[in-house]
Design a protein around this motif. Structure first.
Motif, short mmCIF file in Angstrom:
data_model
loop_
_atom_site.label_atom_id
_atom_site.label_comp_id
_atom_site.label_asym_id
_atom_site.label_seq_id
_atom_site.Cartn_x
_atom_site.Cartn_y
_atom_site.Cartn_z
N ASP A 10 23.81 -35.26 8.61
CA ASP A 10 24.15 -35.15 7.19
C ASP A 10 22.83 -35.10 6.42
O ASP A 10 22.04 -36.05 6.48
CB ASP A 10 24.97 -36.39 6.83
N GLY A 30 27.46 -28.31 -9.27
CA GLY A 30 28.15 -29.00 -8.19
C GLY A 30 29.28 -28.17 -7.62
O GLY A 30 29.63 -27.11 -8.13
N GLY A 31 29.85 -28.66 -6.51
CA GLY A 31 30.92 -27.94 -5.83
C GLY A 31 31.34 -28.73 -4.61
O GLY A 31 31.24 -29.96 -4.60
N GLY A 33 31.42 -28.84 -0.05
CA GLY A 33 30.45 -28.73 1.05
C GLY A 33 29.22 -29.60 0.85
O GLY A 33 29.29 -30.72 0.35
N ILE A 117 22.43 -22.43 4.86
CA ILE A 117 22.83 -21.83 3.59
C ILE A 117 23.83 -20.68 3.83
O ILE A 117 23.60 -19.84 4.72
CB ILE A 117 21.58 -21.30 2.84
N GLY A 120 29.11 -21.75 5.19
CA GLY A 120 30.34 -22.52 5.01
C GLY A 120 31.33 -21.73 4.16
O GLY A 120 31.82 -20.68 4.59
N TYR A 122 30.83 -19.74 1.87
CA TYR A 122 30.38 -18.37 1.60
C TYR A 122 30.45 -17.43 2.82
O TYR A 122 30.10 -16.25 2.71
CB TYR A 122 28.97 -18.37 0.99
N PHE A 156 25.46 -29.63 10.29
CA PHE A 156 26.56 -30.57 10.21
C PHE A 156 27.44 -30.57 11.45
O PHE A 156 28.01 -31.57 11.82
CB PHE A 156 27.40 -30.19 8.99
N ASP A 157 27.59 -29.41 12.09
CA ASP A 157 28.52 -29.32 13.23
C ASP A 157 27.78 -28.82 14.47
O ASP A 157 26.73 -28.18 14.38
CB ASP A 157 29.72 -28.43 12.90
N1 AR6 Z 1 24.78 -32.04 5.44
C1 AR6 Z 1 24.42 -30.93 6.08
N2 AR6 Z 1 25.20 -29.83 6.15
C2 AR6 Z 1 26.41 -29.90 5.53
C3 AR6 Z 1 26.86 -31.03 4.83
C4 AR6 Z 1 25.98 -32.15 4.80
N3 AR6 Z 1 26.31 -33.28 4.17
N4 AR6 Z 1 28.11 -30.76 4.33
C5 AR6 Z 1 28.43 -29.51 4.73
N5 AR6 Z 1 27.41 -28.99 5.45
P1 AR6 Z 1 28.68 -24.94 2.33
P2 AR6 Z 1 27.78 -22.30 1.36
C6 AR6 Z 1 27.29 -27.66 6.08
O1 AR6 Z 1 30.10 -24.52 2.21
O2 AR6 Z 1 28.47 -21.59 2.47
C7 AR6 Z 1 29.85 -25.21 -2.43
O3 AR6 Z 1 31.09 -25.46 -3.01
C8 AR6 Z 1 28.54 -26.86 6.31
O4 AR6 Z 1 29.26 -27.34 7.46
O5 AR6 Z 1 28.30 -26.29 1.84
O6 AR6 Z 1 26.39 -21.88 0.99
C9 AR6 Z 1 28.81 -24.70 -3.44
O7 AR6 Z 1 28.98 -25.27 -4.71
C10 AR6 Z 1 27.95 -25.47 6.53
O8 AR6 Z 1 27.46 -25.35 7.88
O9 AR6 Z 1 27.70 -23.89 1.55
C11 AR6 Z 1 29.09 -23.22 -3.44
O10 AR6 Z 1 30.16 -22.90 -4.30
C12 AR6 Z 1 26.75 -25.45 5.59
O11 AR6 Z 1 26.52 -26.82 5.23
C13 AR6 Z 1 29.48 -22.92 -2.02
O12 AR6 Z 1 30.00 -24.15 -1.49
C14 AR6 Z 1 26.96 -24.64 4.32
O13 AR6 Z 1 28.29 -24.77 3.87
C15 AR6 Z 1 28.28 -22.52 -1.19
O14 AR6 Z 1 28.72 -22.14 0.09
#
Ligand code: AR6
Length: 175
Positions: A10, A30-31, A33, A117, A120, A122, A156-157
């Motif tokens: 994390d 904010g959002g 993930g 980045i 998730g 996106y 994260f996974d």
């Molecule tokens: N630590 C590390 N990685 C994480 C954590 C954490 N605590 N939580 C999730 N991940 P995402 P995106 C991983 O969806 O695709 C948001 O709502 C997750 O498993 O967080 O760039 C923003 O506000 C995945 O592998 O980001 C935007 O609207 C990775 O982080 C949108 O999501 C990215 O997943 C951005 O989407």
């Protein structure tokens, strides 16, 4: 010691870097993930500072303090939404890494942690994202050989960690 690393975990709990990177959206307000996790741990002051930034374009980055997080700075970058691959997604993702590294350089940040980045919400394909991430950062480090001590991806996974580890190991072995 290798400059590039991967670790499963994390990103809000990482204690060995000065800055963590947030995978944010254009509003910077904010959002879900990783963005949601960072705002939750940093506390409401982070959102207050983010409001003063008036958003961020896709592929760019902005920096704030880290408040209750165990690091000094958060670099907020906005990854591209995957839309099949013909809408500049690859270049925009590379630009996220370059913009974040450039901000780190300007703030004398020598240790920095990235999430995966755009892979998730996106939906950017993880294998391609990992290649772009590692190649872009490695290219930047080559141009700034004395300015960084650590760039780590905090994944994260298990699957995402494995995919990034393959790219980082190949790079570290010079493949
Ligand atoms: N630590 C590390 N990685 C994480 C954590 C954490 N605590 N939580 C999730 N991940 P995402 P995106 C991983 O969806 O695709 C948001 O709502 C997750 O498993 O967080 O760039 C923003 O506000 C995945 O592998 O980001 C935007 O609207 C990775 O982080 C949108 O999501 C990215 O997943 C951005 O989407």
């Amino acid at each position: 010691m290798e400059l590039l690393k991967t670790i499963r975990g994390d990103i809000t709990k990482i204690t060995d870097v000065q800055a963590i990177v947030n995978a944010a959206n254009n509003s910077l307000l904010g959002g879900g993930g990783v963005d949601g996790a960072i705002h939750r741990v940093a506390g409401p002051e982070l959102l207050e500072e983010c409001r003063t930034l008036h958003g961020c374009e896709t592929g760019k980055a902005k920096i704030t303090k880290a408040y209750k997080l165990p690091c000094e700075y958060v670099i907020h970058t906005v990854g591209p939404i995957w839309n099949g691959g013909n809408q500049n997604e690859k270049e925009l993702l590379a630009s996220c890494y370059l913009s974040s590294m450039q901000l780190a350089l300007e703030h004398k940040i020598r240790k920095i942690a990235f999430p995966s980045i755009s892979t998730g919400v996106y939906s950017f394909p993880v294998g391609l994202a990992a290649k772009i991430a590692v190649n872009t950062v490695a290219g930047f480090l080559k141009e700034h050989p004395d300015d960084f001590d650590l760039v780590e991806w905090v994944l994260f996974d298990e699957h995402t960690e494995l995919v990034y580890a393959i790219e980082v190991n190949a790079h570290n072995k010079g493949i």
